[in-house]
Design an enzyme around this catalytic site. Structure first.
Site, PDB file in Angstrom:
ATOM      1  N   ASN A   9       0.871  -1.177   0.000  1.00 25.49           N
ATOM      2  CA  ASN A   9       0.000   0.000   0.000  1.00 25.49           C
ATOM      3  C   ASN A   9       0.906   1.224   0.000  1.00 25.49           C
ATOM      4  O   ASN A   9       1.469   1.583   1.028  1.00 25.49           O
ATOM      5  CB  ASN A   9      -0.904  -0.030   1.247  1.00 25.49           C
ATOM      6  CG  ASN A   9      -1.759   1.230   1.357  1.00 25.49           C
ATOM      7  OD1 ASN A   9      -1.788   2.048   0.450  1.00 25.49           O
ATOM      8  ND2 ASN A   9      -2.439   1.380   2.488  1.00 25.49           N
ATOM      9  N   LYS A  11       0.147   4.213  -0.381  1.00 28.68           N
ATOM     10  CA  LYS A  11      -0.507   5.411   0.175  1.00 28.68           C
ATOM     11  C   LYS A  11      -0.268   6.604  -0.767  1.00 28.68           C
ATOM     12  O   LYS A  11      -0.126   6.403  -1.975  1.00 28.68           O
ATOM     13  CB  LYS A  11      -0.049   5.656   1.621  1.00 28.68           C
ATOM     14  CG  LYS A  11      -0.226   4.393   2.474  1.00 28.68           C
ATOM     15  CD  LYS A  11      -0.077   4.611   3.955  1.00 28.68           C
ATOM     16  CE  LYS A  11      -0.276   3.275   4.691  1.00 28.68           C
ATOM     17  NZ  LYS A  11      -0.208   3.407   6.157  1.00 28.68           N
ATOM     18  N   HIS A  94      -9.612   1.191   4.912  1.00 25.22           N
ATOM     19  CA  HIS A  94      -8.333   1.392   5.601  1.00 25.22           C
ATOM     20  C   HIS A  94      -8.556   2.349   6.775  1.00 25.22           C
ATOM     21  O   HIS A  94      -9.360   3.273   6.675  1.00 25.22           O
ATOM     22  CB  HIS A  94      -7.299   1.956   4.626  1.00 25.22           C
ATOM     23  CG  HIS A  94      -5.915   1.939   5.193  1.00 25.22           C
ATOM     24  ND1 HIS A  94      -5.481   2.882   6.086  1.00 25.22           N
ATOM     25  CD2 HIS A  94      -4.885   1.070   5.021  1.00 25.22           C
ATOM     26  CE1 HIS A  94      -4.229   2.595   6.434  1.00 25.22           C
ATOM     27  NE2 HIS A  94      -3.846   1.503   5.800  1.00 25.22           N
ATOM     28  N   GLU A  96      -6.931   4.754   7.801  1.00 26.84           N
ATOM     29  CA  GLU A  96      -6.718   6.179   7.496  1.00 26.84           C
ATOM     30  C   GLU A  96      -7.959   6.773   6.833  1.00 26.84           C
ATOM     31  O   GLU A  96      -8.283   7.941   7.035  1.00 26.84           O
ATOM     32  CB  GLU A  96      -5.465   6.334   6.608  1.00 26.84           C
ATOM     33  CG  GLU A  96      -4.194   6.085   7.431  1.00 26.84           C
ATOM     34  CD  GLU A  96      -3.004   5.566   6.661  1.00 26.84           C
ATOM     35  OE1 GLU A  96      -3.008   5.601   5.413  1.00 26.84           O
ATOM     36  OE2 GLU A  96      -2.057   5.092   7.315  1.00 26.84           O
ATOM     37  N   GLU A 166      -5.422  -4.827  10.611  1.00 29.22           N
ATOM     38  CA  GLU A 166      -4.436  -3.759  10.775  1.00 29.22           C
ATOM     39  C   GLU A 166      -4.714  -3.013  12.075  1.00 29.22           C
ATOM     40  O   GLU A 166      -5.532  -2.072  12.079  1.00 29.22           O
ATOM     41  CB  GLU A 166      -4.507  -2.781   9.593  1.00 29.22           C
ATOM     42  CG  GLU A 166      -4.118  -3.386   8.264  1.00 29.22           C
ATOM     43  CD  GLU A 166      -3.491  -2.361   7.333  1.00 29.22           C
ATOM     44  OE1 GLU A 166      -2.472  -2.693   6.722  1.00 29.22           O
ATOM     45  OE2 GLU A 166      -4.004  -1.226   7.229  1.00 29.22           O
ATOM     46  N   GLY A 172       2.341   2.632  10.801  1.00 32.48           N
ATOM     47  CA  GLY A 172       3.230   3.779  10.656  1.00 32.48           C
ATOM     48  C   GLY A 172       3.922   4.167  11.960  1.00 32.48           C
ATOM     49  O   GLY A 172       4.509   5.235  12.059  1.00 32.48           O
ATOM     50  N   SER A 211       3.368  -1.919  10.291  1.00 33.28           N
ATOM     51  CA  SER A 211       4.823  -1.959  10.501  1.00 33.28           C
ATOM     52  C   SER A 211       5.449  -3.310  10.155  1.00 33.28           C
ATOM     53  O   SER A 211       6.366  -3.780  10.844  1.00 33.28           O
ATOM     54  CB  SER A 211       5.179  -1.544  11.944  1.00 33.28           C
ATOM     55  OG  SER A 211       4.747  -0.215  12.195  1.00 33.28           O
TER      56      SER A 211
HETATM   57  P1  13P Z   1       2.978   0.612   7.672  1.00 34.38           P
HETATM   58  O1  13P Z   1       3.486  -0.679   7.127  1.00 34.38           O
HETATM   59  O2  13P Z   1       3.687   1.814   7.170  1.00 34.38           O
HETATM   60  O3  13P Z   1       2.838   0.560   9.167  1.00 34.38           O
HETATM   61  O4  13P Z   1       1.470   0.775   7.108  1.00 34.38           O
HETATM   62  C1  13P Z   1       0.598  -0.291   7.219  1.00 34.38           C
HETATM   63  C2  13P Z   1      -0.602  -0.007   6.427  1.00 34.38           C
HETATM   64  O5  13P Z   1      -1.363   0.875   6.732  1.00 34.38           O
HETATM   65  C3  13P Z   1      -0.841  -0.817   5.225  1.00 34.38           C
HETATM   66  O6  13P Z   1      -2.102  -0.595   4.715  1.00 34.38           O
END
Ligand code: 13P
Length: 255
Positions: A9, A11, A94, A96, A166, A172, A211
């Site tokens: 992902n 982002k 997601h 976010e 997740e 993150g 992560s």
């Molecule tokens: P990170 O791997 O940067 O923690 O992000 C995970 C994520 O949100 C994948 O969709």
């Protein structure tokens, strides 16, 4: 047997030049006999990435879609448009999107349905915040998020769908769930689906995200109900992402 899946992902990162270079490096580094690999590119670069990965085993994914198929929805991107650009998968719900853009469980369920309508495989994300975990509400939150999707859609629609666990506190932050924590919740997800349909539950791929890096992927992917990974920041580095894919390839051999 569930074929492991590793999804990157990206982002809202990259430029046309950087994402095409990244996609090219990943596509040429993916070995036969490994996991399925999906690259969830920013929507505006889907076409450019599709060109680069054409002819490789890597598949294209999107990060979000509209709940509507077409019409006066300024700024939105529909499932049929994503399909038209070559996407096969789409991330739905997601954290976010939920946290920053206010997507509710109900909207996430509508988006899942929109993805199924046009033949996109949804990767539906569930997961608790740190406060929810500390309050002992992890299973209740995951159950609510998943059941809202299941109740609007028929369980049969989960046949090609993917669930990603997740935990919000691990995204993150560099703070990964332990393999045991991931396994506990992912077994709970599978049991929840199995209570309605054992066969669909047995075939359902459940990814862990939060992560994931080259140095922790193998331990996570060794868990019985961790069928793959949804990788954020580590997917922006081709070498690191390919090491995570290699860890998932080992899972292909275990099973
Ligand atoms: P990170 O791997 O940067 O923690 O992000 C995970 C994520 O949100 C994948 O969709």
């Amino acid at each position: 047997m569930r074929i492991p899946l590793v999804a990157g992902n990206w982002k809202m990162n990259g430029t046309r030049a950087s994402v095409t270079a990244l996609a090219g490096a990943i596509a040429s580094g993916c070995k036969a006999g490994g996991p399925q690999v999906v690259l969830c590119a920013p929507a505006i670069y889907l076409g450019a990435v599709a060109e680069v990965i054409a002819g490789s085993s890597v598949m294209l994914g999107a990060q979000n879609l509209s709940d509507q198929d077409a019409g006066a929805y300024t700024g939105e991107i529909s499932g049929p448009m994503l399909r038209d650009m070559g996407a096969r998968y789409v991330i739905v719900g997601h954290s976010e999107r939920r946290r920053i853009y206010g997507e509710t469980d109900a909207l996430v369920a509508e988006k899942f349905e929109a993805a199924r309508r046009c033949g996109l495989a949804p990767i539906v994300c569930v997961g608790e915040t740190l406060a929810e975990r500390e309050a002992g509400a992890t299973q209740a939150v995951v159950r609510r998020q998943l059941e809202t999707v299941i109740n609007l859609n028929k369980l049969a629609e989960f046949e090609d769908a993917v669930v990603a666990y997740e935990p919000v506190w691990a995204i993150g932050t560099g703070r990964t769930a332990t393999p045991a924590q991931a396994q506990e919740v992912q077994a709970f997800v599978r049991a929840l689906v199995a209570s309605r349909d054992r066969r669909i539950a047995d075939g359902l791929r459940i990814l862990y995200g939060g992560s994931v890096r080259a140095d922790n992927a193998a331990a996570l992917l060794a868990q019985a109900d961790v069928d793959g990974a949804l990788v954020g920041s580590a997917s922006l580095d081709a070498g690191e992402f390919l090491m995570i894919c290699a860890a998932a390839a080992a899972r292909v051999k275990i099973k």
